[in-house]
Design an enzyme around this catalytic site. Structure first.
Site, PDB file in Angstrom:
ATOM      1  N   LEU A  87     -15.728  32.719  71.992  1.00  0.00           N
ATOM      2  CA  LEU A  87     -14.665  33.398  71.268  1.00  0.00           C
ATOM      3  C   LEU A  87     -13.615  32.427  70.755  1.00  0.00           C
ATOM      4  O   LEU A  87     -13.210  32.483  69.585  1.00  0.00           O
ATOM      5  CB  LEU A  87     -14.016  34.448  72.178  1.00  0.00           C
ATOM      6  CG  LEU A  87     -12.791  35.178  71.625  1.00  0.00           C
ATOM      7  CD1 LEU A  87     -13.141  35.964  70.376  1.00  0.00           C
ATOM      8  CD2 LEU A  87     -12.200  36.082  72.701  1.00  0.00           C
ATOM      9  N   CYS A 175      -6.871  39.878  59.217  1.00  0.00           N
ATOM     10  CA  CYS A 175      -8.052  40.588  58.731  1.00  0.00           C
ATOM     11  C   CYS A 175      -9.094  39.663  58.102  1.00  0.00           C
ATOM     12  O   CYS A 175     -10.298  39.933  58.200  1.00  0.00           O
ATOM     13  CB  CYS A 175      -7.634  41.657  57.723  1.00  0.00           C
ATOM     14  SG  CYS A 175      -6.807  43.065  58.482  1.00  0.00           S
ATOM     15  N   ARG A 185     -20.606  37.428  64.443  1.00  0.00           N
ATOM     16  CA  ARG A 185     -20.823  37.890  65.813  1.00  0.00           C
ATOM     17  C   ARG A 185     -21.419  39.296  65.899  1.00  0.00           C
ATOM     18  O   ARG A 185     -21.836  39.698  66.989  1.00  0.00           O
ATOM     19  CB  ARG A 185     -19.508  37.827  66.588  1.00  0.00           C
ATOM     20  CG  ARG A 185     -18.889  36.436  66.654  1.00  0.00           C
ATOM     21  CD  ARG A 185     -19.824  35.412  67.296  1.00  0.00           C
ATOM     22  NE  ARG A 185     -19.144  34.128  67.475  1.00  0.00           N
ATOM     23  CZ  ARG A 185     -19.665  33.083  68.108  1.00  0.00           C
ATOM     24  NH1 ARG A 185     -20.889  33.161  68.610  1.00  0.00           N
ATOM     25  NH2 ARG A 185     -18.991  31.953  68.226  1.00  0.00           N
TER      26      ARG A 185
END
Length: 244
Positions: A87, A175, A185
């Site tokens: 991540l 965004c 992902r």
């Protein structure tokens, strides 16, 4: 030290996201000052449907930088350290992660991979190892504390903790970064754990800002073909015709 399940919650997001993106796009092409337009956007004089249509039409042209003005903040629990290492490679984001240096992991929670869970012998070995590691952590922490490390015992005892150890994290992405994150992902080739997390985040984004995220997700869903090579494609979409 139970197994932990994924949980994703939206903490906050930019107020009036659609109107803000619309105003940012309009300022690029509008001779006037969009601040004068802002009250009309909020009142509904310039309707949400019209705003959404304009945003979508500009996005289709490839102009997407104004969506950076809107961000989402999530709280996530029930992911492994292995997942969090993937991540945080998404650099256009902010992260605040639970620290193994300060948090006592004597009763460490962990993530059990589904592939291991499906094999009884593998699951038994995995769970036995988690118990062994927790015991080693507690023992080392006690030895360190007794030999002068005191409150800093966690700092060194944590070196025995596995990648399966559960972690919690707060993350904020704008965004544009989210669209890129989802494109990678949500793909079938992504590792299962971060894909599950991405899909949970995407569901929230679609609910809160459908004008932007209705067509977000794996790249193939937007393109209508798989951008991977024949070696890596999952087969869900046809490969791109390089001769076209």
């Amino acid at each position: 030290m139970p197994q932990k399940k994924l949980r994703v919650e939206l903490l906050a997001m930019t107020p009036e996201p659609l109107s803000l993106i619309y105003a940012a796009f309009r300022q690029c092409y509008h001779a006037g000052f969009v601040a004068d337009m802002w009250p009309r956007l909020l009142s509904g004089e310039i309707g949400r449907e019209k705003q959404a249509e304009f945003v979508q039409s500009v996005l289709e042209s490839g102009h997407d930088s104004p969506v950076e003005h809107v961000s989402f903040s999530f709280a996530v629990e029930g992911i492994s350290r292995a997942c969090s290492h993937q991540l945080v490679r998404h650099r256009i984001a902010s992260y605040s992660q639970q620290s193994q240096r300060y948090v006592d992991e004597s009763d460490m929670d962990y993530i059990l991979p589904p592939a291991i869970a499906r094999i009884p012998e593998a699951r038994e070995r995995f769970e036995t190892l988690m118990v062994e590691i927790s015991g080693a952590y507690r023992e080392l922490r006690g030895l360190l504390a007794a030999n002068g490390r005191g409150a800093k015992a966690n700092e060194d005892a944590r070196f025995v903790l596995p990648q399966a150890a559960e972690t919690k994290i707060v993350l904020t992405m704008n965004c544009r970064a989210l669209l890129h994150f989802f494109s990678l992902r949500c793909c079938a080739r992504a590792q299962w754990e971060i894909r599950d997390m991405a899909l949970a985040m995407l569901a929230i984004c679609r609910d809160r800002l459908p004008a932007l995220f209705a067509v977000a997700g794996a790249r193939c869903e937007r393109l209508g073909y798989c951008p991977e090579s024949a070696r890596f494609t999952c087969g869900r979409y046809p490969l791109r015709d390089n001769g076209a």
